[in-house]
Design an enzyme around this catalytic site. Structure first.
Site: not given
Length: 358
Positions: A70, A78, A139, A169-170, A182, A254
């Site tokens: 990601d 990351r 984002r 995404k998503h 999450h 995901d």
């Protein structure tokens, strides 16, 4: 009797540590997993991550291996310094610069390829509808679906032109939620017409311009499917995405370890349902026990006919096409000359400067 199909190819797995492990070798060579996803926990330095990915690619051989990450910019990137640190893409939504969006995708792709990463789980094509959205926020490129569509496509083309797979995404949109998937299963109550005109516009635009991969949302949309969340929904993945929108690329779920799924279904049950619904690749991002359970669940489903041979072969064929299109890209530029280079640092600065002026 036909030989069993390599259902492991439908998995992309995460792992702990910064080195290639015997377990990863077994998953790649024996189970023929489709790919590996990297997180911050797997990365110490450019040299280390390049060594890691080179080993993984070597183990996969001619079959090829997806190695994803990601790398969106902002709070979801990351790769630490000395990799270029990018501002959030919401700043592009202010300046509305297609050129900067393209150059951002292009620069991210160069740094990924320099260390053996060929798949970016980006861009976010969600429309930033809910101002208090805990998971999307900056984002998203914009709250305007037209701006998201245009900038998202420019970013995608920047990645694709360098040989990195972009995964939008998503699907079909996580922007109008107030819950983090999450932690729980969000519900979007918008009617179908609103979803088509707002959330789906960026995805439709990208699909019409050859987007190669899409990631699903662990979100319920009762107006589209009163029973299943998007990741597990035949109505959303097959009827809407495949048939209505005409997408024939690879559908990634995901992470099936997220609570939006696990609070309602065991991961191995969700995995089989996701493939039945139309998903091609299942992300299991951390737990080895969950990965093993999902593998066994897929084997059972293939053996007892819950997943038909034809359905599995569809996904394997899509994966083969994706690899044939993109995995030809090689490390053309040494990591030391591209990662955090002056050109990329200037671009990151220019992104911030353009936003400040807007």
């Amino acid at each position: 009797m036909p030989s069993p199909l390599p259902v492991g190819s439908l998995l992309v797995v995460g792992f702990d540590g910064t080195e290639a492990t015997p377990r990863l070798k077994q998953l790649i060579q024996k189970e023929q997993i489709g790919g590996v996803i990297l997180f911050s926990r797997n990365i110490r330095s450019p040299k280390q991550v390049a060594t890691l990915t080179a080993t993984l690619h070597k183990w996969a051989g001619d079959r090829g291996l997806l190695i994803g990450i990601d790398q969106e910019g902002g709070r979801v990137q990351r790769l630490p310094k000395p990799f270029t640190q990018w501002p959030p893409v919401s700043r592009l939504g202010v300046s509305h610069s297609h050129d900067l969006a393209y150059r951002l995708g292009e620069a991210i792709a160069r740094e990924l390829l320099a260390v053996g990463i060929n798949l970016d789980f980006a861009p976010v094509l969600d429309v930033g509808t809910a101002t208090k959205n805990p998971i999307i926020g900056d984002r998203a490129f914009s709250h305007d679906p037209v701006v998201v569509a245009e900038l998202g496509l420019a970013f995608i083309v920047g990645l694709h032109d360098q040989g990195v797979i972009a995964c939008g995404k998503h699907f079909p949109g996580h922007g109008d939620t107030s819950v983090d998937s999450h932690k729980a299963l969000p519900v979007v109550g918008a009617n179908a017409d609103t979803l088509l005109e707002r959330e789906l516009k960026p995805f439709r635009h990208a699909i019409e311009n050859r987007l190669a991969a899409i990631m699903t949302a662990h979100v319920r949309y009762p107006s589209l499917d009163p029973e299943w969340p998007a990741t597990l929904s035949p109505a959303i993945l097959t009827t809407l995405l495949r048939r209505t929108l005409g997408f024939d690329g690879v559908i990634f779920t995901d992470d099936l370890e997220m609570k939006g799924i696990t609070e309602h279904w065991a991961p191995e049950v969700a995995a089989v349902q996701a493939v039945k619904a139309g998903a091609d690749v299942l992300l299991i991002c951390k737990d080895a026990n969950v990965q093993d359970a999902v593998l066994e669940g897929l084997r059972r489903a293939a053996a007892d006919g819950t997943l038909t041979r034809a359905r599995i072969e569809q996904s394997l064929a899509r994966l083969d096409r994706l690899k044939a299109q993109f995995l030809r890209a090689k490390h053309k530029t040494p990591a030391a000359t591209v990662i955090g280079c002056a050109e990329h640092q200037a671009l990151a600065h220019d992104l911030a400067k353009q936003t400040a002026k807007a």
